[in-house]
Structures are given as structure tokens and as C-alpha cells.
Design a protein around this motif. Structure first.
Motif, PDB file in Angstrom:
ATOM      1  N   LEU A 165       0.851  -1.184   0.000  1.00 39.03           N
ATOM      2  CA  LEU A 165       0.000   0.000   0.000  1.00 39.03           C
ATOM      3  C   LEU A 165       0.894   1.244   0.000  1.00 39.03           C
ATOM      4  O   LEU A 165       1.057   1.935   1.003  1.00 39.03           O
ATOM      5  N   TRP A 166       1.479   1.514  -1.165  1.00 40.66           N
ATOM      6  CA  TRP A 166       2.463   2.581  -1.294  1.00 40.66           C
ATOM      7  C   TRP A 166       1.814   3.891  -1.732  1.00 40.66           C
ATOM      8  O   TRP A 166       2.072   4.953  -1.178  1.00 40.66           O
ATOM      9  N   LEU A 167       0.932   3.814  -2.731  1.00 40.73           N
ATOM     10  CA  LEU A 167       0.301   5.005  -3.291  1.00 40.73           C
ATOM     11  C   LEU A 167      -1.211   4.843  -3.179  1.00 40.73           C
ATOM     12  O   LEU A 167      -1.824   4.123  -3.967  1.00 40.73           O
ATOM     13  N   HIS A 187       1.181   4.798   7.501  1.00 40.31           N
ATOM     14  CA  HIS A 187       2.221   3.931   6.939  1.00 40.31           C
ATOM     15  C   HIS A 187       2.290   4.002   5.417  1.00 40.31           C
ATOM     16  O   HIS A 187       3.187   3.418   4.810  1.00 40.31           O
ATOM     17  N   VAL A 188       1.343   4.710   4.798  1.00 40.35           N
ATOM     18  CA  VAL A 188       1.320   4.811   3.337  1.00 40.35           C
ATOM     19  C   VAL A 188       2.353   5.844   2.895  1.00 40.35           C
ATOM     20  O   VAL A 188       2.515   6.901   3.510  1.00 40.35           O
ATOM     21  N   LEU A 209      -3.014   2.746  -8.758  1.00 44.41           N
ATOM     22  CA  LEU A 209      -3.031   3.146  -7.358  1.00 44.41           C
ATOM     23  C   LEU A 209      -3.257   1.885  -6.525  1.00 44.41           C
ATOM     24  O   LEU A 209      -3.745   0.871  -7.041  1.00 44.41           O
ATOM     25  N   ASP A 210      -2.924   1.950  -5.246  1.00 45.15           N
ATOM     26  CA  ASP A 210      -2.878   0.723  -4.448  1.00 45.15           C
ATOM     27  C   ASP A 210      -4.068   0.535  -3.526  1.00 45.15           C
ATOM     28  O   ASP A 210      -4.281  -0.568  -3.006  1.00 45.15           O
ATOM     29  N   GLY A 211      -4.858   1.564  -3.289  1.00 48.39           N
ATOM     30  CA  GLY A 211      -6.018   1.439  -2.424  1.00 48.39           C
ATOM     31  C   GLY A 211      -6.783   2.738  -2.398  1.00 48.39           C
ATOM     32  O   GLY A 211      -6.234   3.805  -2.710  1.00 48.39           O
ATOM     33  N   LEU A 212      -8.065   2.659  -2.042  1.00 51.83           N
ATOM     34  CA  LEU A 212      -8.939   3.830  -2.029  1.00 51.83           C
ATOM     35  C   LEU A 212      -9.746   3.858  -0.743  1.00 51.83           C
ATOM     36  O   LEU A 212     -10.328   2.836  -0.346  1.00 51.83           O
ATOM     37  N   ILE A 259     -11.579   0.386  -1.277  1.00 49.18           N
ATOM     38  CA  ILE A 259     -11.113  -0.613  -2.252  1.00 49.18           C
ATOM     39  C   ILE A 259      -9.677  -0.986  -1.909  1.00 49.18           C
ATOM     40  O   ILE A 259      -8.832  -0.103  -1.726  1.00 49.18           O
ATOM     41  N   ALA A 260      -9.427  -2.275  -1.840  1.00 48.75           N
ATOM     42  CA  ALA A 260      -8.082  -2.777  -1.562  1.00 48.75           C
ATOM     43  C   ALA A 260      -7.701  -3.786  -2.631  1.00 48.75           C
ATOM     44  O   ALA A 260      -8.543  -4.547  -3.112  1.00 48.75           O
TER      45      ALA A 260
END
Length: 282
Positions: A165-167, A187-188, A209-212, A259-260
Motif C-alpha cells: 500500500l504505497w500510493l 504507513h502509506v 493506485l494501491d487502495g482507495l 477498495i483494496a
């Protein structure tokens, strides 16, 4: 271009053709509006937001194509942000339209805004079978067909490896809501906020992107198409309580969600969503 027909079902193919023509017509209508006139207010839509010239003209162009499809024999009901609901002798098929998702961006000359069109064979989000997003600044077109995957500009989507979960992206990102969400995302590495819920969802689905985390309840017109894109990319979409999101396709629905890309990120994103919602209520 792909060598084999896609989608394989003739009914799905017919609807993909219709929504593509609708997006083409709406794109041309938007291109014809002088940029300094796009943000002119012309009323209030059935969805509750102020209607701008760009919303009105894009919706009118989409409805023209749908009217022709009805004249050619198709039966459906329309749910659209500005117009509200309209029957075309519906037989259970629903067409859900957000003519411009990201109107505020378009109004200010920012590039992230799109057309969103979904076709469903039932009354819930899980019943959506055709989805199209057209990014109006780049022309990129993302199409999903239930059970047959996602194509970007006519080509199968590129699989992107997950590296954590970087961006992450947040929507509904007022300062107050952000303050409630950020402790759960400390932590992101980087946070983005695009101002288009549909594009944010699609970009997570495509691995850009990595999550919302959605910090303010969205509407069904914003998410109907993007939710199928997410499902076909096998990302996880959950409501504010962490349960799978399967909203009703109605103008009345409002909801926040996350969203993951992997299960390990669900709890953090849900916590951020709930933190943002709670902060927004204070």
C-alpha cells in the motif's frame, strides 16, 4: 487490436457498441464547449448537485444515442445524474449514467474527469454487466464486461504486480475528513486525491493506485461502471463496515466504501473511511 471478437455474447457486444457510441457523442459535445463556458451553472440535477453546461451537454448527447437504441427496439430504464430516471419501456435492464464525473475538475481546467456508463440486468451493483469510463482529457476508454474482463483502449488490461500500500487515493477529502482518516494511513508512502470517484476506483482496479478510502458518501451514478471494472480486476470493494459492497441501483443510495488490492489492506482502508466519515459528522 484484439484478433478475436470481444465480447463474445452478441447482446453484450450490442451494448458495448451503444455505450461506446454514447461516449463518442458526449466527447464531441464536450469538445465543442469553449473551456471558459464549461463551468457555467444551468440549474440543479436530480442527483442534487449543481448542473453545469458540461454536465448538461454530455448528458444530452448520451441520451440521444439511447433514444436511438430504444427506437431500434431495445427496452431499458435510465438512471442519470442530471435527468434522474426515465423509462424507455424498461424490461429490467438499467442504464446508469454519470455524464461527467469530476465536474469540479472540468470547471477549473483540471484534467481528471470522465464519462461513466453502466448497463445492468438487475437492480443491484452486482448485476451490472457492461461498464465504460471515458477519460475526457486523455481519451482513454476503459470497458468491462461481466465475466470477460477489462480492456483499455481495446486491448486487454496490463497486469501490475502488487508491492504494498504505497500510493493510496482518498476521495471526499475535505481537511476535516482527512484529519480523521490520516492516522489510519500513516504507513502509506504517498496520498493522492483525484476529484473523480469513478477514475479513482478504476485506477486502483488497474493497479495504478494501491487502495482507495472514500471519506464522504458517494452516489450510485458515480460508481456503477467503476464497480464492475473493480470486480473484473478482482480487487476488494467493501462498505464502511467492511462488508462486500452491493448497493441498490437507485438515485437515493448514498454510501462510503473502500477498495483494496489485497485482503491485508482492507482493515486499514476501512478504518480510514470510517475515521473520515466520523470527522465529517462533527
Amino acid at each position: 487490436m484484439p484478433s478475436s471478437p470481444w465480447p463474445t455474447d452478441p447482446g453484450d457486444a450490442a451494448w458495448v457498441d451503444i455505450v461506446t457510441r454514447a461516449a463518442d457523442r458526449a466527447s464531441a459535445a464536450v469538445a465543442a464547449i469553449p473551456p471558459d463556458e464549461r463551468g457555467t451553472e444551468v440549474g440543479r440535477g436530480k442527483g442534487g448537485d449543481t448542473t453545469l453546461v458540461i454536465d448538461r451537454d454530455a448528458e444530452a448527447a448520451i441520451v440521444e444515442v439511447l433514444e436511438q437504441a430504444h427506437a431500434d427496439g431495445l427496452r431499458f430504464d435510465l438512471i442519470s445524474e442530471e435527468l434522474g430516471t426515465r423509462s424507455f419501456d424498461g424490461d429490467g435492464t438499467l442504464v446508469v449514467v454519470d455524464p461527467i464525473d469530476g465536474s469540479r475538475n472540468a470547471r477549473r481546467g483540471l484534467p481528471e474527469f470522465c464519462i461513466s456508463i453502466a448497463v445492468s440486468d438487475g437492480p443491484r451493483l452486482s448485476d451490472v454487466r457492461i461498464a465504460l469510463l471515458r477519460h475526457l482529457s486523455t481519451g482513454e476508454t476503459i470497458v468491462a464486461v461481466r465475466g470477460q474482463g477489462v480492456r483499455v483502449n481495446g486491448m486487454p488490461r496490463i497486469e501490475r504486480a502488487y508491492r504494498g500500500l504505497w500510493l493510496a487515493v482518498v476521495e471526499g477529502a475535505s481537511p476535516r475528513r482527512l484529519a480523521g482518516a490520516m492516522p489510519h494511513l500513516a504507513h502509506v508512502s504517498r496520498i493522492r486525491s483525484l476529484g473523480s470517484l469513478a477514475l479513482s476506483m478504476a485506477y486502483v482496479a488497474l493497479g495504478r493506485l494501491d487502495g482507495l478510502a472514500v471519506l464522504r458518501p458517494g452516489r450510485i451514478v458515480d460508481i456503477a461502471a467503476a464497480a464492475l471494472i473493480a470486480a473484473e480486476c478482482e480487487v476488494i470493494v467493501v462498505d464502511e463496515d467492511g462488508a462486500p459492497l452491493d448497493a441498490p441501483l437507485t438515485m437515493d443510495w448514498r454510501g462510503a466504501f473502500s477498495i483494496a488490492r489485497v485482503p491485508e489492506d482492507v482493515d486499514d482502508l476501512v478504518a480510514a473511511t470510517r475515521g473520515g466519515l466520523e470527522a465529517g459528522r462533527r
